[in-house]
Design a protein around this motif. Structure first.
Motif, short mmCIF file in Angstrom:
data_model
loop_
_atom_site.label_atom_id
_atom_site.label_comp_id
_atom_site.label_asym_id
_atom_site.label_seq_id
_atom_site.Cartn_x
_atom_site.Cartn_y
_atom_site.Cartn_z
N ASP A 48 -104.46 51.54 42.23
CA ASP A 48 -105.05 52.87 42.39
C ASP A 48 -104.81 53.41 43.80
OD1 ASP A 48 -106.07 52.39 39.88
OD2 ASP A 48 -108.11 51.98 40.57
N ILE A 49 -104.68 52.50 44.76
CA ILE A 49 -104.49 52.88 46.15
C ILE A 49 -103.03 53.25 46.42
CG2 ILE A 49 -104.84 52.15 48.55
CD1 ILE A 49 -106.76 49.96 47.37
N THR A 50 -102.13 52.56 45.74
CA THR A 50 -100.69 52.67 46.00
C THR A 50 -100.16 54.10 46.09
OG1 THR A 50 -100.37 50.53 44.89
CG2 THR A 50 -98.41 51.89 45.23
N PRO A 51 -100.47 54.99 45.12
CA PRO A 51 -99.88 56.34 45.19
C PRO A 51 -100.54 57.26 46.21
CG PRO A 51 -101.30 56.16 43.27
CD PRO A 51 -101.23 54.78 43.87
N LYS A 52 -101.65 56.82 46.80
CA LYS A 52 -102.36 57.67 47.75
C LYS A 52 -101.87 57.39 49.17
CE LYS A 52 -106.56 58.10 44.92
NZ LYS A 52 -106.06 57.46 43.70
N SER A 53 -101.49 58.45 49.87
CA SER A 53 -101.03 58.31 51.26
C SER A 53 -102.22 58.03 52.17
CB SER A 53 -100.34 59.59 51.71
OG SER A 53 -101.29 60.65 51.82
N ILE A 54 -101.93 57.57 53.37
CA ILE A 54 -103.00 57.33 54.35
C ILE A 54 -103.75 58.63 54.65
CG2 ILE A 54 -103.50 56.65 56.74
CD1 ILE A 54 -101.24 54.61 56.51
N GLU A 55 -103.01 59.75 54.69
CA GLU A 55 -103.66 61.04 54.93
C GLU A 55 -104.62 61.39 53.80
OE1 GLU A 55 -103.80 62.91 57.65
OE2 GLU A 55 -102.72 61.20 58.52
N GLU A 56 -104.20 61.14 52.55
CA GLU A 56 -105.09 61.41 51.41
C GLU A 56 -106.32 60.51 51.47
OE1 GLU A 56 -102.73 62.71 47.51
OE2 GLU A 56 -101.91 60.88 48.41
N LEU A 57 -106.12 59.25 51.84
CA LEU A 57 -107.25 58.32 51.95
C LEU A 57 -108.21 58.78 53.05
CD1 LEU A 57 -105.33 54.95 51.56
CD2 LEU A 57 -106.88 55.99 49.89
N LYS A 58 -107.66 59.31 54.14
CA LYS A 58 -108.52 59.84 55.21
C LYS A 58 -109.33 61.04 54.72
CE LYS A 58 -105.82 58.32 59.22
NZ LYS A 58 -104.96 58.75 60.37
N GLU A 59 -108.72 61.88 53.88
CA GLU A 59 -109.44 63.02 53.30
C GLU A 59 -110.59 62.54 52.42
OE1 GLU A 59 -106.75 65.54 51.20
OE2 GLU A 59 -105.42 65.80 52.91
N LEU A 60 -110.34 61.50 51.64
CA LEU A 60 -111.38 60.95 50.77
C LEU A 60 -112.49 60.32 51.60
CD1 LEU A 60 -109.13 59.42 47.95
CD2 LEU A 60 -110.61 61.44 47.79
N ARG A 61 -112.11 59.66 52.69
CA ARG A 61 -113.13 59.09 53.58
C ARG A 61 -113.98 60.19 54.18
NH1 ARG A 61 -116.92 57.68 55.42
NH2 ARG A 61 -117.41 56.02 56.90
N ALA A 62 -113.36 61.28 54.59
CA ALA A 62 -114.08 62.38 55.23
C ALA A 62 -115.08 63.04 54.29
CB ALA A 62 -113.08 63.42 55.75
N ILE A 63 -114.77 63.03 52.99
CA ILE A 63 -115.66 63.67 52.03
C ILE A 63 -116.71 62.70 51.48
CG2 ILE A 63 -114.40 63.31 49.86
CD1 ILE A 63 -114.85 66.35 49.34
N GLY A 64 -116.62 61.41 51.90
CA GLY A 64 -117.70 60.49 51.54
C GLY A 64 -117.33 59.18 50.88
N TYR A 65 -116.08 59.03 50.47
CA TYR A 65 -115.71 57.78 49.79
C TYR A 65 -115.64 56.63 50.79
CZ TYR A 65 -114.84 60.33 45.51
OH TYR A 65 -115.01 61.09 44.38
N ASN A 66 -116.36 55.56 50.48
CA ASN A 66 -116.41 54.40 51.38
C ASN A 66 -116.95 53.21 50.62
OD1 ASN A 66 -115.95 53.25 53.90
ND2 ASN A 66 -118.04 53.55 54.58
N ARG A 67 -116.63 52.01 51.14
CA ARG A 67 -117.11 50.74 50.56
C ARG A 67 -116.68 50.61 49.09
NH1 ARG A 67 -122.96 51.86 52.22
NH2 ARG A 67 -123.47 50.46 50.50
N LEU A 68 -115.38 50.67 48.87
CA LEU A 68 -114.82 50.43 47.55
C LEU A 68 -114.93 48.95 47.22
CD1 LEU A 68 -111.51 52.51 47.84
CD2 LEU A 68 -113.76 53.28 47.04
#
Length: 294
Positions: free
Chosen positions: A108-128
């Motif tokens: 699930d992580i593979t297709p997401k870029s580091i920038e996309e992951l940073k966007e998800l972190r900024a909006i609240g996604y954490n502790r997967l």
């Protein structure tokens, strides 16, 4: 609230509000897994209208929720935009919400870029929570996990670069009889390069409806003894060199304990030694044989 089939969550998410956004698993091919066999389909995403209706209910049931856990085997498979939409909607109905977690597969992580992951972190996604199970390629391949040990390393390090905390699950007994020592050696080579907040260990229980049970019947795989599983767990804890919380909880573990690494390492090793000294293989096997579900 809409929930489909048995709802699974990690022990440490007991105080999180639960929201169904997916049901089932996109992979659904791991030989040992029977968690989602009660569903009439492999995987589905909840309609956004259904998600919003559930959030309306949550705003009444848990109006002060600080953390939300999205249910399903791997909601993180959803696109970055869909995950952002769910986060924005969740914060609309739960104004005190600070973070959102879920199960995730390495793929699930593979297709997401580091920038996309940073966007998800900024909006609240954490502790997967990621069920990596092992860092041993032979076991990953045989159990049909769908990724390699290098994939684990690369994708988890992407999360770290994006400042997303994560927990990983380890499956004690995944190697099979006589293979645990080399399996653990390969696993610690991977785990010691990572920074998981929690390593949660579950103990393999083979249910008759699993593909792994069929492999055993065909003579293609032999299960570790209960004592060997405990010895495997001991080796893993002993050889881990990272700062993390090690957790042995959940119904698959006849004996439950947890502690910080490295400060409480010896305490956990001593506890495992006491179990091995006190209980016979027959006594330990009785628990495994009578465990009807996880």
């Amino acid at each position: 609230m809409n929930f489909t089939g048995t709802i699974w969550r990690p022990p440490y998410e007991a105080w999180s509000a639960l929201l169904q956004v997916t049901a089932g698993c996109t992979h659904h091919k791991c030989k040992f897994c029977t968690l989602y066999e009660d569903l009439p389909f492999k995987f589905r995403m909840s309609p956004i209208g259904e998600v919003e209706n559930d959030l309306k209910e949550l705003s009444i049931i848990s109006p002060n929720a600080l953390r939300l856990f999205l249910t399903g085997a791997n909601p993180f498979v959803l696109s970055t935009e869909k995950l952002k939409t769910i986060a924005r909607l969740s914060k609309q109905y739960l104004p005190k919400l600070t973070n959102i977690g879920c199960f995730a597969r390495i793929t699930d992580i593979t297709p997401k870029s580091i920038e996309e992951l940073k966007e998800l972190r900024a909006i609240g996604y954490n502790r997967l929570t990621i069920g990596v199970e092992t860092g041993d390629d032979a076991a990953l391949s045989f159990m049909n996990k769908g990724y390699t040990s290098n994939d684990i390393l690369v994708q988890c390090q992407k999360l770290e670069k994006a400042n997303i905390d994560y927990n990983i699950f380890y499956l004690t007994g995944i190697y099979g009889d006589g293979k645990s020592e080399i399996g653990v050696e390969n696993t610690v080579k991977i785990f010691n390069q990572l920074q998981p907040k929690i390593i949660g260990a579950s103990m393999l229980t083979v249910f008759e409806t699993s593909q792994l049970f069929k492999e055993i019947q065909l003579g293609n795989w032999r299960e570790e003894s209960e004592v060997e599983k405990l010895q495997e767990l001991r080796i893993l804890i002993k050889k881990l060199e990272i700062n993390t919380h090690f957790s042995v909880l959940g119904a698959s573990n006849a004996f439950q304990f947890q502690g910080k690494l490295p400060s409480e390492k010896q305490k956990m090793l001593d506890y495992i030694d006491k179990i091995i000294d006190k209980y016979t293989e027959e006594q330990l096997k009785y628990y495994r044989d009578n465990l009807k579900s996880l």
